[in-house]
Structures are given as C-alpha cells and as structure tokens.
Design an enzyme around this catalytic site. Structure first.
Site, PDB file in Angstrom:
ATOM      1  N   CYS A  86       9.445  -3.761  -6.799  1.00 37.41           N
ATOM      2  CA  CYS A  86       8.282  -4.493  -5.827  1.00 37.41           C
ATOM      3  C   CYS A  86       8.482  -5.451  -5.124  1.00 37.41           C
ATOM      4  O   CYS A  86       7.671  -5.674  -4.111  1.00 37.41           O
ATOM      5  CB  CYS A  86       7.076  -4.545  -6.752  1.00 37.41           C
ATOM      6  SG  CYS A  86       6.470  -2.902  -7.782  1.00 37.41           S
ATOM      7  N   HIS A 334       0.028   1.156  -2.991  1.00 35.73           N
ATOM      8  CA  HIS A 334       1.063   0.162  -3.282  1.00 35.73           C
ATOM      9  C   HIS A 334       2.292   0.922  -3.100  1.00 35.73           C
ATOM     10  O   HIS A 334       3.019   1.361  -4.159  1.00 35.73           O
ATOM     11  CB  HIS A 334       0.927  -0.456  -4.871  1.00 35.73           C
ATOM     12  CG  HIS A 334       2.135  -1.163  -5.037  1.00 35.73           C
ATOM     13  ND1 HIS A 334       2.977  -1.933  -4.496  1.00 35.73           N
ATOM     14  CD2 HIS A 334       2.569  -1.736  -6.524  1.00 35.73           C
ATOM     15  CE1 HIS A 334       3.770  -2.477  -5.217  1.00 35.73           C
ATOM     16  NE2 HIS A 334       3.546  -2.476  -6.277  1.00 35.73           N
TER      17      HIS A 334
END
Length: 379
Positions: A86, A334
């Site tokens: 991420c 996301h």
C-alpha cells in the site's frame, strides 16, 4: 527546504470497484493515459527522464517502462517499478525525490492497481488431490512465520478493540466519508484531477444513502463480535494516480506553482498491527520537520478501515473531522499501489488548484508493519 523537489501537477483516474466500472481495463491502460496527460502538460517534456511506478501483483515485467513507451515518451526515458504494497505510490515519489537530487529535470511518479485484471497466481499444491497439482496463491506472507501476521482486516478489528474505537464511532466516520465524497462529486471538486478512462469519468464507490443508522445493519466480516464491516472498511479497487515532479532549481527557473516536498519518511513498526503504521511515520515526520498537528491545512491520512484510521488520528493528535474533508478511501476506494499518489493528488487539488495555500500531510499504513508519511507546502 528550498532545495527540495516540487510536485507541479497531479492527476488520477476515476476509482472503480473490483469487477465494476473499470473491470475490463488493464493496469497499463489505467497508467498510459495519465503519463500522456502529464507529459503534455510538462513545461519541458524533452527533460522528462524517468517514470517510477508503484504496482503489486501486476502483469510482470517493468510496468513503468512499458507504459512510458506506450504513452509515446522517447525511448531514452527509463522506467522503474516498485512494490511496497500500500505504500508503493509514496515509495515511487520517494525514489523520484532522490533521483532528482542527482539528475535535475522532470520525473513522473505514482502508482497503479487493477484488482479486476491482475493475474491469478498458482503454486504447486500441498495436497496431491488438488486439480492439476496446483493451488491458487491468494495472499503473500508479509513477514516470516515467527512473527504474528494477521490479515489486514482482522488486524484492524483487533486494533480498534485495543484502542477503544467502538462500532458506532466507526460507522459514523465511514458514513461521513461517503457523504463528503458525494458532496465533492456533485460540486465538481474532483473534475480537474480526474483523467477519464474508457468512458468512466467519476468514482464508483461513494454511496449517497449511507448514514450511520444504515451502516449499523452491516455484520462484522472478520471475526464474531468484531466491529469491522464491509461498509466501514475500504473497498478492493482499480485505479491509478501520477504526479509530475521537478527539482528545486528547475522549479525556480520556471516560476510556476506547486507543492514542495518538505519531508518524506518510511518507518517500520509492529507486523501484528500493520494499520498503526501511520503513527510512527507521522511522529517521525513531526520530529524531522518541527511541525505538529496544527501546522497542516490539509490532512489526507488513508482510510483503510474506519477503526484503524481513527486509532491513528487519536495518537497523532489530529481530530477525525479534519481528515479527508472531501472524502477518503472509505468512500472513494483504496487501489493499493496507487493510493499514496491519490493522497498527494487530493492535496494538490486543495492547496494548489483551489488556491488555498499552506501545508499538507499525507500518510498511509503498509502491510508487514510499516508506515509512510509526507509533508508538502504550496509554493
């Protein structure tokens, strides 16, 4: 700080839900239009030296190089693809920051993720009864076996419990993220930062009807009696985002606006609670810059899970209503490797495009127990 590189432009794709509006768009097809757009806007396109791109579980090879060529950049432009889960989008910016210190000019940096089209991976099966002797590999170990390595959702659920973040507070925060995103869409806030892809012009995930009362109906998904649900967690998403960066000398010569990078840090922490990685990263940033919670006009800390980000905001001294005021990942989505660059694009819109000025803070938790944070200032 005057020698620090500057972000002079930032764009992103619409963010789609996995198997949704961008389900047939491959990761290179997400990235290439962004490269072409920023190259066309670059004051001196011949001085673009490199494309640095975060990506995980992609098609293999060097995606950044492929997309640079696909976008029509000269063969002399190099490509670097990085995987920091991420944190990959911010890792690309960190790499660009170092590269510009050595070789002035322009670099495109960011990240991309296509959960819908990423390749499926198979390994030799542990059981001889598996069809074809293979089993699908769905989740990488983020740390060696001697460490606790829970799934991100379970870890966020446990973190929320340990920090006293109850279900009602999580649902209220998530509902507000959706309401803010819907308002931003209606007001055209995202229009100038989005490059349409395959006819898609707007983010898919934000829900108009989400209220705290409606979110209360969702059941926990990671453990009995837990508080994390599909509605107060981010989605699995498709999207990409890139920023155009230049060195301080070139920026001063051009006399244009942008976001100066004041500092960017990546830190390690506890693998057992990866979501708390925002906290040590931001604290390190505070120490190195001398800045504190009240010194930032815009805060974009990634909303992976409502309970997780609320725990982090409490620890770094930022009221939750100040975070992602135009909607965050709980609503927008996301797209893993892209999100760090999405956060910077959101700050660029608020401080530069909207002309507010001031400083911005972005931070993100990273699988394996890490975190990254960046401080920027409109200039």
């Amino acid at each position: 700080m005057s020698s620090s590189p500057v972000i002079i432009d930032a764009v992103r794709t619409p963010i789609g839900t996995e198997h949704g509006s961008l389900k047939n768009v491959t990761v290179d097809q997400l990235v290439t239009p962004l490269i072409a757009e920023l190259a066309a806007r670059c004051p001196e396109p011949a001085a673009i030296s490199q494309v640095i791109l975060g990506n995980l579980r992609g098609p293999g090879g060097n995606l950044a190089r492929y997309c640079a060529l696909d976008a029509g950049l000269p063969q002399q432009v190099t490509g670097l693809t990085v995987d920091q889960q991420c944190g990959a989008g911010l890792a690309a910016v960190e790499c660009a920051r170092g590269a510009l210190a050595l070789n002035p000019g322009f670099i495109l940096a960011g990240g991309a993720q296509s959960a819908s089209t990423q390749p499926r991976t198979f390994w030799p099966a542990a059981s001889a009864d598996a069809p074809g002797g293979l089993e699908e590999f769905t989740r990488a170990p983020f740390v060696p076996e001697r460490f606790d390595d829970p799934g991100m959702g379970l870890a966020a659920d446990l973190l929320a419990e340990e920090c006293g973040i109850g279900r009602a507070r999580q649902d209220a925060y998530a509902a507000r993220s959706h309401q803010r995103a819907v308002h931003s869409i209606d007001a055209g806030v995202f229009d100038d930062e989005i490059v349409p892809i395959a006819g898609v012009t707007t983010d898919e995930r934000p829900r108009r009807g989400f209220t705290q009362q409606r979110l209360a109906r969702f059941r926990p998904v990671f453990r009995p009696g837990g508080t994390v649900t599909a509605a107060n967690a981010c989605g699995v998403n498709d999207g990409a985002s890139l920023v155009l960066m230049t060195d301080a000398h070139t920026h001063a010569r051009l006399g244009i606006g942008g976001l100066r990078i004041l500092d960017l840090v990546t830190v390690g922490g506890t693998p057992a609670r990866p979501g708390i990685g925002v906290v040590p990263a931001v604290r390190r940033l505070y120490e190195r810059t001398g800045l504190g919670p009240d010194d930032f006009e815009v805060v974009e800390c990634n909303e992976a899970f409502a309970g997780q980000i609320l725990a982090c905001l409490d620890e770094i001294g930022i009221p939750d209503e100040r975070n992602c005021v135009q909607g965050g990942a709980l609503a927008l989505g996301h797209p893993w490797a892209a999100t760090g660059a999405v956060l910077l694009t959101r700050i660029f819109t608020q401080l530069v495009r909207e002309g507010r000025g001031g400083r911005g803070l972005a931070a993100i938790a990273i699988a394996g127990g890490m975190g990254a944070a960046i401080a920027v200032e409109a200039c």
